[in-house]
Write an enzyme that holds these catalytic residues in place. Sequence first.
Site, short mmCIF file in Angstrom:
data_model
loop_
_atom_site.label_atom_id
_atom_site.label_comp_id
_atom_site.label_asym_id
_atom_site.label_seq_id
_atom_site.Cartn_x
_atom_site.Cartn_y
_atom_site.Cartn_z
N GLU A 47 -6.06 4.10 5.88
CA GLU A 47 -5.53 4.05 4.26
C GLU A 47 -6.10 5.44 3.25
OE1 GLU A 47 -7.34 1.72 0.75
OE2 GLU A 47 -5.79 -0.06 1.43
N SER B 261 -11.18 -0.52 1.91
CA SER B 261 -10.66 -0.48 3.59
C SER B 261 -10.02 0.45 4.28
CB SER B 261 -9.27 -1.69 3.48
OG SER B 261 -9.73 -2.65 2.73
N ARG C 4 0.81 -1.14 0.15
CA ARG C 4 0.11 -0.14 0.15
C ARG C 4 0.94 1.11 -0.04
NH1 ARG C 4 -2.93 -3.50 -1.19
NH2 ARG C 4 -5.20 -3.84 -0.85
N1 EPU Z 1 -11.94 -10.36 8.41
C1 EPU Z 1 -12.84 -10.17 9.82
N2 EPU Z 1 -13.83 -9.63 9.95
C2 EPU Z 1 -14.13 -8.86 8.26
C3 EPU Z 1 -13.44 -9.51 7.52
C4 EPU Z 1 -12.83 -9.63 7.13
O1 EPU Z 1 -12.43 -10.28 10.72
O2 EPU Z 1 -15.67 -8.03 7.73
C5 EPU Z 1 -10.92 -11.01 8.93
C6 EPU Z 1 -10.77 -12.31 7.83
O3 EPU Z 1 -9.82 -13.38 9.65
C7 EPU Z 1 -10.78 -12.53 6.89
C8 EPU Z 1 -9.23 -11.49 7.09
O4 EPU Z 1 -10.08 -10.59 7.37
O5 EPU Z 1 -9.84 -14.18 6.99
C9 EPU Z 1 -8.79 -11.00 5.23
O6 EPU Z 1 -9.98 -10.62 5.34
P1 EPU Z 1 -10.02 -9.88 3.90
O7 EPU Z 1 -10.00 -11.50 2.64
O8 EPU Z 1 -11.76 -9.41 2.98
O9 EPU Z 1 -9.31 -9.55 3.51
P2 EPU Z 1 -8.33 -7.93 3.64
O10 EPU Z 1 -7.71 -7.79 4.46
O11 EPU Z 1 -9.33 -7.35 4.76
C10 EPU Z 1 -7.03 -6.93 1.90
C11 EPU Z 1 -7.05 -5.67 1.11
C12 EPU Z 1 -8.30 -5.23 0.17
C13 EPU Z 1 -8.64 -5.87 -0.42
C14 EPU Z 1 -8.75 -7.62 0.17
C15 EPU Z 1 -8.49 -9.22 -1.24
C16 EPU Z 1 -6.02 -3.42 2.74
C17 EPU Z 1 -5.84 -2.40 3.71
N3 EPU Z 1 -6.91 -3.96 1.81
O12 EPU Z 1 -8.09 -6.44 2.92
O13 EPU Z 1 -7.92 -3.96 -0.50
O14 EPU Z 1 -9.63 -6.48 -1.48
O15 EPU Z 1 -7.64 -8.37 0.77
O16 EPU Z 1 -7.01 -9.01 -1.23
O17 EPU Z 1 -4.66 -4.43 2.39
C18 EPU Z 1 -8.90 -1.66 -0.23
O18 EPU Z 1 -7.86 -1.82 0.22
O19 EPU Z 1 -9.33 -0.37 -0.29
C19 EPU Z 1 -9.21 -3.03 0.14
C20 EPU Z 1 -10.31 -3.18 -0.61
#
Ligand code: EPU
Length: 356
Positions: A350, A249, A168
């Site tokens: 972010e 995010s 990021r």
């Molecule tokens: N989780 C929770 N609660 C939730 C959602 C997720 O506890 O409501 C936990 C779960 O354990 C899950 C883990 O978080 O396994 C990861 O969740 P997710 O796969 O949705 O990914 P994220 O880490 O929350 C990141 C990026 C997203 C991107 C997704 C998919 C960042 C800050 N965000 O989200 O990017 O779409 O991975 O690769 O790195 C963005 O940057 O705006 C964005 C949407």
Amino acid sequence: MTIQENVPLAPLTTLQVGGAARYFAELRREEDVREAAQFAKARGLPLFVLGGGSNLVVSDSGWPGLALKIAIGGISSPNTNDATGNAVLFSVGAGVNWDDFVAQAVAQNCAGVECLSGIPGSVGGTPVQNVGAYGQEVADTIESVRALDLREDRIVVLPKPACEFRYRSSIFNTTERGRYIILRLNYWLKRGGTPNLKYADLQRHFAARLAEKKTPPSLAEVREAVREIRRSKGMLIVPGDDDCRSAGSFFKNPVLGEAQFKELAARAASKGIEIPSYPALDAQRKVSAAWLVEHSGFSKGYALGAAGISRKHALALINRGDAKASDIVGLKDEIQHGVQEAWGILLEPEPVFVGF
Ligand code: EPU
């Protein structure tokens, strides 16, 4: 080039909060960008560049200077380089809608950005925070960035290493913030390449089919799968769905050193829970910010006045209707405070904050 005055910025962003820009111009040509930059310089106006508006929080007082919307279009793929002709260099205008580029790449059977389907915003915004999702990030495919260097007043082509991409981040949102206006990008994609299925959500999605057919899904199928997963998390813009009036995010996933991670894991263990984490560069661990939010007393659907947390993903702060930027910031502060109290970690926002 036309410069407009007092143009509301909220409708140009996905979060839909904030005030107006004192001056505003939408620019389709590189020469116009240069001219607009000179207009601002001559009057001592601060400059701010708006892409697709999908990662922005505009303050209620708006932007006191000139806001530029870069609308330079065009997608071309004239060059192939390797012996087999499979590497295809796509040159894409900064104003092109990101997902239109992904769709076109996939339609041409070119791999490299299929996991980034459905991300809102424009192409020019992608290198700034090194956009990533589902196992890919734009740093994997960017060859170079063409930009107007405001300091030197000339157009430059920055090869990928000069952009210093990290999770990021890049020079565009750290060391050289405000110096460049991104005009055009070159991406190396791979014709006939196999889709990337690294991310657990995607592997789950295709598990049955992989077990049965033994052939990998096509790029188009991966694109559809990513869009479906995003939709289920409120991370695809669906008109009329309140849960996607967000900036994606809202917090970065914290990247912790070994000692810090051990301390956090011990804290979780003392509560009888295990924290989701993933390996990151240099023996670090990336922990899930969404999980931290949910384990600090904030559930999906949480509301604080007109601001709230999406019902589909704990990391998306949403405008529940007529929120002001101050409502969103109030909720951000409350979450940061709660997570800090519970876990000793300060979540870093972010999105880009404009006019604060
Ligand atoms: N989780 C929770 N609660 C939730 C959602 C997720 O506890 O409501 C936990 C779960 O354990 C899950 C883990 O978080 O396994 C990861 O969740 P997710 O796969 O949705 O990914 P994220 O880490 O929350 C990141 C990026 C997203 C991107 C997704 C998919 C960042 C800050 N965000 O989200 O990017 O779409 O991975 O690769 O790195 C963005 O940057 O705006 C964005 C949407």
